[in-house]
Design a protein around this motif. Structure first.
Motif, PDB file in Angstrom:
ATOM      1  N   THR A  80      -3.956   5.602  -9.916  1.00  0.00           N
ATOM      2  CA  THR A  80      -2.738   4.937 -10.364  1.00  0.00           C
ATOM      3  C   THR A  80      -1.614   5.118  -9.352  1.00  0.00           C
ATOM      4  O   THR A  80      -0.592   4.414  -9.414  1.00  0.00           O
ATOM      5  CB  THR A  80      -2.275   5.472 -11.733  1.00  0.00           C
ATOM      6  N   LEU A  81      -1.777   6.056  -8.408  1.00  0.00           N
ATOM      7  CA  LEU A  81      -0.782   6.268  -7.358  1.00  0.00           C
ATOM      8  C   LEU A  81      -1.067   5.421  -6.123  1.00  0.00           C
ATOM      9  O   LEU A  81      -0.330   5.480  -5.140  1.00  0.00           O
ATOM     10  CB  LEU A  81      -0.723   7.752  -6.990  1.00  0.00           C
ATOM     11  N   THR A  82      -2.159   4.652  -6.151  1.00  0.00           N
ATOM     12  CA  THR A  82      -2.431   3.645  -5.110  1.00  0.00           C
ATOM     13  C   THR A  82      -2.648   2.307  -5.831  1.00  0.00           C
ATOM     14  O   THR A  82      -3.736   1.738  -5.780  1.00  0.00           O
ATOM     15  CB  THR A  82      -3.673   4.021  -4.276  1.00  0.00           C
ATOM     16  N   PRO A  83      -1.616   1.798  -6.511  1.00  0.00           N
ATOM     17  CA  PRO A  83      -1.811   0.726  -7.492  1.00  0.00           C
ATOM     18  C   PRO A  83      -2.093  -0.654  -6.922  1.00  0.00           C
ATOM     19  O   PRO A  83      -2.509  -1.542  -7.674  1.00  0.00           O
ATOM     20  CB  PRO A  83      -0.488   0.737  -8.261  1.00  0.00           C
ATOM     21  N   PHE A  84      -1.867  -0.856  -5.616  1.00  0.00           N
ATOM     22  CA  PHE A  84      -2.086  -2.184  -5.043  1.00  0.00           C
ATOM     23  C   PHE A  84      -3.328  -2.214  -4.159  1.00  0.00           C
ATOM     24  O   PHE A  84      -3.341  -2.809  -3.089  1.00  0.00           O
ATOM     25  CB  PHE A  84      -0.846  -2.643  -4.285  1.00  0.00           C
ATOM     26  N   GLY A  85      -4.381  -1.575  -4.621  1.00  0.00           N
ATOM     27  CA  GLY A  85      -5.648  -1.597  -3.904  1.00  0.00           C
ATOM     28  C   GLY A  85      -5.938  -0.291  -3.203  1.00  0.00           C
ATOM     29  O   GLY A  85      -5.040   0.483  -2.872  1.00  0.00           O
ATOM     30  N   ARG A  95       0.837  -1.189   0.000  1.00  0.00           N
ATOM     31  CA  ARG A  95       0.000   0.000   0.000  1.00  0.00           C
ATOM     32  C   ARG A  95       0.880   1.250   0.000  1.00  0.00           C
ATOM     33  O   ARG A  95       2.084   1.180   0.279  1.00  0.00           O
ATOM     34  CB  ARG A  95      -0.903   0.002   1.239  1.00  0.00           C
ATOM     35  N   THR A  96       0.278   2.395  -0.274  1.00  0.00           N
ATOM     36  CA  THR A  96       1.024   3.646  -0.343  1.00  0.00           C
ATOM     37  C   THR A  96       1.067   4.276   1.039  1.00  0.00           C
ATOM     38  O   THR A  96       0.122   4.924   1.479  1.00  0.00           O
ATOM     39  CB  THR A  96       0.362   4.612  -1.352  1.00  0.00           C
ATOM     40  N   GLY A 109      -2.208   6.682   1.146  1.00  0.00           N
ATOM     41  CA  GLY A 109      -2.775   6.967  -0.164  1.00  0.00           C
ATOM     42  C   GLY A 109      -3.363   8.341  -0.350  1.00  0.00           C
ATOM     43  O   GLY A 109      -3.766   8.702  -1.461  1.00  0.00           O
ATOM     44  N   THR A 110      -3.457   9.153   0.717  1.00  0.00           N
ATOM     45  CA  THR A 110      -4.096  10.469   0.571  1.00  0.00           C
ATOM     46  C   THR A 110      -3.119  11.611   0.879  1.00  0.00           C
ATOM     47  O   THR A 110      -3.478  12.590   1.518  1.00  0.00           O
ATOM     48  CB  THR A 110      -5.334  10.599   1.480  1.00  0.00           C
ATOM     49  N   GLN A 111      -1.888  11.490   0.429  1.00  0.00           N
ATOM     50  CA  GLN A 111      -0.933  12.572   0.634  1.00  0.00           C
ATOM     51  C   GLN A 111      -1.425  13.835  -0.058  1.00  0.00           C
ATOM     52  O   GLN A 111      -2.196  13.801  -1.017  1.00  0.00           O
ATOM     53  CB  GLN A 111       0.444  12.167   0.098  1.00  0.00           C
ATOM     54  N   ALA A 134     -14.475  12.488  -0.179  1.00  0.00           N
ATOM     55  CA  ALA A 134     -13.980  13.488  -1.119  1.00  0.00           C
ATOM     56  C   ALA A 134     -13.771  12.869  -2.495  1.00  0.00           C
ATOM     57  O   ALA A 134     -14.107  13.465  -3.536  1.00  0.00           O
ATOM     58  CB  ALA A 134     -12.678  14.086  -0.595  1.00  0.00           C
ATOM     59  N   PHE A 135     -13.209  11.685  -2.519  1.00  0.00           N
ATOM     60  CA  PHE A 135     -13.039  10.938  -3.772  1.00  0.00           C
ATOM     61  C   PHE A 135     -14.385  10.759  -4.468  1.00  0.00           C
ATOM     62  O   PHE A 135     -14.511  10.957  -5.680  1.00  0.00           O
ATOM     63  CB  PHE A 135     -12.394   9.596  -3.408  1.00  0.00           C
ATOM     64  N   MET A 136     -15.418  10.403  -3.714  1.00  0.00           N
ATOM     65  CA  MET A 136     -16.767  10.257  -4.254  1.00  0.00           C
ATOM     66  C   MET A 136     -17.285  11.573  -4.826  1.00  0.00           C
ATOM     67  O   MET A 136     -17.821  11.629  -5.941  1.00  0.00           O
ATOM     68  CB  MET A 136     -17.705   9.770  -3.156  1.00  0.00           C
ATOM     69  N   ALA A 137     -17.118  12.666  -4.038  1.00  0.00           N
ATOM     70  CA  ALA A 137     -17.651  13.967  -4.444  1.00  0.00           C
ATOM     71  C   ALA A 137     -17.031  14.430  -5.758  1.00  0.00           C
ATOM     72  O   ALA A 137     -17.738  14.914  -6.665  1.00  0.00           O
ATOM     73  CB  ALA A 137     -17.402  14.992  -3.345  1.00  0.00           C
TER      74      ALA A 137
END
Length: 800
Positions: free
Chosen positions: A692-697, A213-214, A740-742, A666-669
């Motif tokens: 694509t910056l969280t490529p493993f799920g 994971r990132t 994943g949310t940097q 936020a991703f949804m919105a």
């Protein structure tokens, strides 16, 4: 002006056009009505002593400050810590501490005087409830203080400087007066510094898959490694809180966990080993698990857990993992081992097993139980003969709990349900504290369980207390909250004659109440300190989306709302995944909960006249393996249903609606703005917009980017920035610590929309993590959301 990039040193604002005029170099304050709520102290936290005779009322600092967030902090190996105190960042300081008797409701509260200097935090009761401990952060370190219930006085334990870099808010009680803590080594020298001679940093992987994971805050250089090892190294120390005596145990190491075994006879410790990783956080580093005598001497090494690399997505280590120490005289040690090599994609009859090792720990461990699915949790019953063993079926998102005999016969299934189940959820067992501080399940000698739950239903939550017979699994309801109050059971006293509950209503803050039949005796008397919120109207609204899936939202109407008005409206939601459409429509929340909004809650916009549809359900229903294939279609269907219902109710103008959310919300919105024209504006806080910056799920997605390329691309609103024509407000903490949310996720989206000529504003909050804790940040976030919605939906009081 196509694009203007402006960094304000204090509020960290990036914007594309001066839509919202403001002075430079300052945080903004929200409207007076919102400011008043932000500056109201939080209600005290009520902590009941293990002996059920005393309650501590902790008045915690509601916010930190921008200055507090700027304290020297190190971010290493996936952890963050305050350098001066070797403790956690962002601690909630105790401002006032009071003690109240639970035996005598008329006895006055007693104030515990907190000495000036430093910041007290991390209150914890001693196992017998006669004493308590507190930590105090100073510029010289973190001190350990002890308080006496009888005298309501505090005193420091001399010579103790805690090290909480890895072991945070945790102490291992041996008995009510003795505990083991981690402290700073006496002779650790100066912290490592960067040498003048630099060298390349090299990482290499040869032919072995490692889908990680990132993670944020990872090690990057040899200096980072040296700093992590220096600051994380701690010394075990024994403390007698009654006398104040203490002594060191054994040698310093990178201790990450310490717990008492049995009735304080032994210690179970875990410590981190080299080599360290630049792609994993510290809790995935190699670890050795050891049994020790209570004086710190090594008794036996149980296992060496390797670096957690090369583990499949949703997988586990192949060898021993997750260790538990029996809290009883038998002093057994339990752990879990995978039977599928740790790979969830392997087809096996049994996936995990429970192992046990008995004193004197010289023999081989015994297998206690095999499980068809992945282990989730082990909780010991107070009879010393049984435990509750829970597992999770990953394919069905299902959980099952067994009654596990610790010696002898096989387990007995007790209850099972979907992970998202609310209506049929059996609740959670009431616990009690043993003399060694262990939390165990109350069981009346192994005969029954007392299960307390929220009591969710289509009409809202009504907490309950049930008695489960472990002989025939019959269930007797002992209590259920009325339709006028939200009342959560805390403890059953005097062989069931009296019930201790935490009782609240829409206008009454949570207070402890002693219930004997229908006779109620208030034990605390906290008063409503935000009466202005009682004018807010709240209603649970149920409806269906186009395919018949049940949905709901909590409709909040502002204090000055008049019937028939259509106000600008904010829809605030968070998507959740379901394998069963029936469960997707289940309601959460209660009309009887006390209204008290957090500092960054969008519900504070009610004070400025906006309608807020809060906790709007956003179900994603389907096969959990391929659920995200239809993510866009389902959130679109959800949004249409929400807007249509709000229009039918006559409270919202569908042409003046905004959508917002935090993190996955936020991703949804942003995806709704990119793929629909349903909303006029959006607010997105601390989200991820390039998958694509969280490529493993991500979230519940189990496939990698290379297995579901089209899904990852379609669910990356950054790639659809040219379709975002609505006004979008992006807010992010500069030091986001969530995987994943940097913050660069918001920065890149801002740059894309601005570069394409869209309307976008980016607010970067200095030193804030995934949630925002400084008073300055809370005020500024409220100001930003209010100004943005007024600019793009119109003033709620000005009419359409």
């Amino acid at each position: 002006m196509r694009q203007l990039l402006l960094l304000l040193p204090l509020c960290g604002l990036l914007h594309s056009a001066p839509l919202l005029a403001q002075p430079v170099n300052s945080y903004q304050q929200p409207a007076p009505a919102v400011r008043e709520l932000l500056d109201t102290p939080a209600q005290p936290r009520l902590l009941i002593a293990p002996d059920k005779q005393t309650v501590a009322l902790l008045e915690l600092r509601r916010f930190s400050s921008a200055e507090e967030l700027a304290r020297p902090t190190l971010r290493l190996a996936g952890t963050r810590f305050d350098v001066a105190s070797s403790g956690p960042t962002g601690v909630q300081g105790v401002q006032k501490l009071r003690l109240r008797s639970l035996l005598n409701a008329e006895a006055p509260e007693r104030n515990v005087e907190l000495p000036a200097g430093g910041l007290f935090h991390d209150f914890a009761w001693a196992p017998d409830g006669q004493r308590f401990v507190l930590h105090r952060r100073t510029e010289q370190g973190t001190e350990l203080w002890v308080g006496e219930v009888a005298t309501a006085r505090l005193r420091a334990i001399p010579g103790i400087k805690l090290n909480e870099v890895l072991v945070q808010d945790e102490q291992a009680w041996l008995n009510p007066r003795e505990l083991i803590v981690t402290v700073l080594p006496e002779r650790r020298g100066a912290a490592p510094q960067q040498r003048l001679a630099l060298a390349p940093v090299v990482q290499e992987s040869i032919g072995r898959a490692s889908p990680e994971r990132t993670h944020p805050d990872l090690l990057k250089t040899p200096l980072d490694e040296a700093l992590f090892e220096y600051h994380a190294r701690s010394q075990l120390a024994w403390v007698d809180i009654a006398s104040g005596a203490s002594r060191e145990l054994g040698a310093p190491a990178l201790f990450s966990s310490v717990s008492s075994v049995g009735e304080g006879q032994y210690l179970l410790t875990e410590r981190v080993l080299r080599p360290f990783s630049y792609t994993l956080p510290w809790d995935d580093f190699p670890t050795v698990v050891e049994l020790r005598h209570r004086d710190g001497r090594l008794l036996r090494e149980l296992t060496r857990m390797p670096m957690r690399s090369g583990v499949a997505i949703d997988g586990v280590l192949a060898g021993p993992r997750v260790f538990y120490a029996s809290p009883f005289k038998d002093a057994a040690v339990y752990w879990i081992e995978a039977l599928d090599g740790g790979n969830p994609n392997t087809r096996v009859a049994f996936r995990d097993r429970v192992m046990r090792l008995d004193p004197p720990y010289t023999g081989e461990p015994m297998e206690v139980q095999r499980m068809p699915h992945r282990f989730a949790r082990l909780r010991f019953l107070d009879d010393g003969q049984h435990a509750l063993l829970s597992e999770i079926d990953r394919q069905r998102a299902w959980t099952r709990t067994y009654l596990l005999p610790l010696r002898g016969s096989q387990s007995k299934p007790l209850f099972e349900h979907s992970l998202r189940e609310r209506y049929r959820h059996p609740g959670n067992p009431l616990m009690r504290t043993l003399a060694n501080g262990a939390q165990v399940v109350q069981s009346q000698g192994g005969a029954e369980l007392l299960m307390a739950g929220v009591g969710a239903s289509a009409r809202g939550d009504r907490p309950f207390l049930d008695r489960w017979s472990l002989k025939d699994l019959s269930v007797q309801r002992l209590f259920q909250s009325s339709e006028t109050h939200y009342e959560m059971p805390q403890a059953l006293l005097d062989d069931g004659r009296r019930l201790l509950t935490l009782r609240e209503s829409a206008s009454e803050p949570p207070n402890l109440v002693l219930r004997e039949g229908q006779v109620l005796t208030p034990l605390t008397k906290l008063r409503d300190n935000q009466p202005q919120l009682r004018k807010v109207r709240r209603e649970l609204v149920n409806f269906k989306r186009a395919d018949g899936v049940e949905m709901s939202f909590w409709m909040y109407l502002p204090p000055d709302y008049k019937e028939g008005e259509r106000r600008p409206t904010l829809v605030w939601a968070y998507p959740l995944e379901y394998s069963d459409a029936a469960i997707a429509g289940q309601v959460s929340g209660s009309i009887n909960r006390y209204n008290a909004f957090s500092g960054i809650s969008p519900l504070l916009l009610l004070q400025e006249g906006f309608v807020v549809l809060y906790d709007a359900t956003m179900p994603i229903v389907g096969d959990l393996k391929t659920l995200n294939d239809g993510f866009i279609e389902q959130i679109t269907m959800n949004a249409r249903a929400i807007i249509d219902k709000a229009e039918d109710l006559g409270v919202s103008d569908p042409k003046r609606m905004a959508v917002g959310g935090h993190s996955y919300g936020a991703f949804m919105a942003v995806n709704l703005l990119a793929h629909t024209d349903l909303f006029k504006a959006g607010v997105a806080r601390s989200g991820a917009y390039n998958r694509t910056l969280t490529p493993f799920g991500f979230q519940s997605e189990r496939r990698s980017l290379w297995e579901a390329r089209d899904v990852y691309l379609r669910l990356s609103p950054l790639l659809y920035a040219h379709q975002i024509k609505e006004a979008l407000l992006l807010i992010h903490g500069e030091a986001d610590n969530n995987a994943g949310t940097q913050a660069f996720q918001s920065e890149r989206l801002y740059q894309a929309i601005a570069g394409l000529g869209g309307t976008v504003r980016y607010v970067l909050l200095p030193n804030e993590a995934h949630g925002y804790t400084a008073r300055e940040s809370a005020g500024h976030v409220q100001w930003e959301m209010s100004q943005w919605l007024k600019a793009h939906l119109g003033d709620p009081h000005a009419g359409p």
